[in-house]
Every structure is written in structure tokens, then in C-alpha cells.
Design an enzyme around this catalytic site. Sequence first.
Site, PDB file in Angstrom:
ATOM      1  N   LEU A 113      46.391  37.080  27.601  1.00  0.00           N
ATOM      2  CA  LEU A 113      45.184  36.779  28.327  1.00  0.00           C
ATOM      3  C   LEU A 113      45.446  35.810  29.628  1.00  0.00           C
ATOM      4  CD1 LEU A 113      42.681  36.498  25.427  1.00  0.00           C
ATOM      5  CD2 LEU A 113      43.497  38.436  26.654  1.00  0.00           C
ATOM      6  N   SER A 134      48.337  40.662  34.118  1.00  0.00           N
ATOM      7  CA  SER A 134      49.307  40.210  33.103  1.00  0.00           C
ATOM      8  C   SER A 134      50.646  40.695  33.717  1.00  0.00           C
ATOM      9  CB  SER A 134      49.181  41.176  31.768  1.00  0.00           C
ATOM     10  OG  SER A 134      47.763  41.109  31.104  1.00  0.00           O
ATOM     11  N   GLN A 147      48.280  54.665  25.290  1.00  0.00           N
ATOM     12  CA  GLN A 147      48.296  54.444  26.755  1.00  0.00           C
ATOM     13  C   GLN A 147      49.622  54.217  27.413  1.00  0.00           C
ATOM     14  OE1 GLN A 147      45.121  51.291  26.421  1.00  0.00           O
ATOM     15  NE2 GLN A 147      45.879  50.658  28.339  1.00  0.00           N
ATOM     16  N   GLY A 165      36.937  44.603  33.486  1.00  0.00           N
ATOM     17  CA  GLY A 165      37.383  44.078  34.727  1.00  0.00           C
ATOM     18  C   GLY A 165      37.610  45.191  35.760  1.00  0.00           C
ATOM     19  N   HIS A 220      40.634  37.797  32.175  1.00  0.00           N
ATOM     20  CA  HIS A 220      40.020  38.299  30.895  1.00  0.00           C
ATOM     21  C   HIS A 220      38.729  37.254  30.542  1.00  0.00           C
ATOM     22  CE1 HIS A 220      44.311  39.752  30.391  1.00  0.00           C
ATOM     23  NE2 HIS A 220      43.397  40.964  30.164  1.00  0.00           N
ATOM     24  N   ASP A 245      41.050  47.209  37.391  1.00  0.00           N
ATOM     25  CA  ASP A 245      41.091  48.302  37.070  1.00  0.00           C
ATOM     26  C   ASP A 245      39.884  49.375  37.128  1.00  0.00           C
ATOM     27  OD1 ASP A 245      43.666  47.993  35.562  1.00  0.00           O
ATOM     28  OD2 ASP A 245      42.323  46.568  34.175  1.00  0.00           O
ATOM     29  N   ALA A 289      42.845  34.148  33.272  1.00  0.00           N
ATOM     30  CA  ALA A 289      41.553  33.772  33.823  1.00  0.00           C
ATOM     31  C   ALA A 289      40.552  35.067  33.878  1.00  0.00           C
ATOM     32  CB  ALA A 289      41.466  32.751  34.701  1.00  0.00           C
TER      33      ALA A 289
HETATM   34  O1  PAF Z   1      42.397  47.301  30.348  1.00  0.00           O
HETATM   35  C1  PAF Z   1      43.007  47.025  29.154  1.00  0.00           C
HETATM   36  O2  PAF Z   1      43.696  46.015  28.873  1.00  0.00           O
HETATM   37  C2  PAF Z   1      43.118  48.226  28.264  1.00  0.00           C
HETATM   38  O3  PAF Z   1      43.371  49.536  28.981  1.00  0.00           O
HETATM   39  C3  PAF Z   1      42.171  48.469  27.329  1.00  0.00           C
HETATM   40  C4  PAF Z   1      40.629  48.641  27.951  1.00  0.00           C
HETATM   41  C5  PAF Z   1      41.888  47.176  26.421  1.00  0.00           C
HETATM   42  C6  PAF Z   1      42.379  49.828  26.467  1.00  0.00           C
HETATM   43  O4  PAF Z   1      43.513  49.398  25.730  1.00  0.00           O
END
Ligand code: PAF
Length: 281
Positions: A33, A188, A61, A149, A37, A152, A35
Site C-alpha cells: 500500500l 506499487s 490477473q 483508483g 490506496h 487504473d 498514499a
Molecule cells: O487494482 C488492484 O489492486 C487490483 O486489480 C484489484 C482491484 C484489487 C483486483 O485484484
Amino acid sequence: MKIVSKIDELRLQISQWRQQGLKIAFVPTMGNLHAGHISLVAEAHRHADKVVASIFVNPMQFGAHEDIDNYPRTMENDQQQLIAASTDLLFTPTPSIIYPKGLDKQTYVEVPNVSDGYCGESRPGHFRGVSTVVCKLFNLVQPDIACFGLKDYQQVQVIQTMVEDLSMPIEIIPVATVRETSGLALSSRNGYLTQEQLKIAPALAQNIQWLAKEIKTNNDFIGLAKKAASYINNAGMKTDYIHICHARTLQPASEDDKELVILAAAHCGKARLIDNLQVTL
Ligand code: PAF
């Protein structure tokens, strides 16, 4: 902050809050994490009585060539940040809790069209993994709202479309990107950048800004995007894509579109950085 990793513990707490008539907000994360998040948690508090966060590095993913094992895991530090942000409940499931039958036998959710291009093209299967895990987490947490956020941007559109198409009673709250003073979007992945690359990386945001200014007076969207890509490459990165799109459908923008978004991704050393900017003409 209560921390649970099992589904029945999570459901018990959620149902107690529901019986008390409390409104629940959800912030799903993959940990490590920063700022950005924490701004999601802060926004979640503005909309609900209780804030649930999750930390789950979702194997579905990640592509076959993407190194999930080396994805940074910083659980202790993440927990401290979530406590400081007054998170009420943290859900930290393992892959076998989320995918007990294994990834191959798991039902999945695929959102057409908005998942297809850009990061969907560069990372085949990525958005299927995102929509499947978010759908599953939504079913477990059953939040009233969920914060994501805008860094993305395509992910937010995929999730918003999933919620609409599957009639999920959840309000999606998009939250503005948090940036370094250099303009670099917090991510990250910035942890992979060397000191030298940290000086180069802001060129991504700077060229998106340049493009945003240019398209106000020039509708040669393709030509301008090509120029921006070459500027990003000249700065020392390798552009993956940069496109001017309709802000909601993510189709390539036409001359008549007024609500646009510039979507971009570029490799900087080991890191693949993404960024975007919404533009109203
Ligand atoms: O944005 C992210 O960190 C990831 O894609 C999420 C939304 C937590 C799904 O794993």
C-alpha cells in the site's frame, strides 16, 4: 482493526453490521500500500459507516510471463497504514480460499468491449482475472459502495460495466490519482524504478498533459498521439500504447466526442507504468 482471512469470519462481521443498519464501503487491494490506496480508504469513510479493505494478490490477473511470486508483499506495513487510516476490517484470504477448485476450474466473469484494448491487449486475460476476483469479493463483502483508483482508468470502466451488466447493487466511486510532486502517478510498480529511472518516469504524465493541451485545438488525434509516443521514447522509456479515447466506451475518440480520456502505458526499466487523463473538449 479486525483482521480475518476466512469467509465465515468475514460474513459474520458483515451480517452483524447489516443487522445494525450500517452502510459498508469496500476497498479491494493487492497490498504493497501507498498514499494512493490510503486515499481510497479516506474516500470510503466519507460514504459509509464501516470500511472493509482486502489484501489479495490475485493469481488470475497475472499473465504466464508475469512474475506473481516476486510481487511485493508488505503485510506488516500495509496493516499499520490501514490501522492509521481507521479501517474497520481487513480481509486477507489465501488463493485456496478464493479459488478452492484451482484457477482452471473456476467460473469467471468477462466484461466485453471495455476489457479488450490497451492493457487488455498487452496483458491477455488480465481483466478477466480482475473482474472475476472483484465479483467474488463483492459477493463476499456485499458492500454498498466500493472505491477504485482512477490511475487504473480502464479497470474502473471494466468494474463499472460489470456492476451495471450484472445488476449489482453497488455504487462504484472512482478516486483521483495521487501523484508525486514530479507528476509521477503513485504505483506499487514505482518500487521497481532506480534513482535514474525515477527522473525519467514523470515524462509519461508530462506528455499526457502535453497531449491534453494539444487536442483542444487540433483534432488529428492519431498524429498527436504518435508524437507523444515518440517524446516518451526519447525521454528513455518504451511506449506500450498512448491513445485518445471516448471516456466511457474507451473506443478511439471521434471528432464529435466531447468527454475523452488519454490512456497510456510505457516501460521504464523493469516497470510497466500506466497513466491517464480525462479531458473535456
Ligand atoms: O487494482 C488492484 O489492486 C487490483 O486489480 C484489484 C482491484 C484489487 C483486483 O485484484
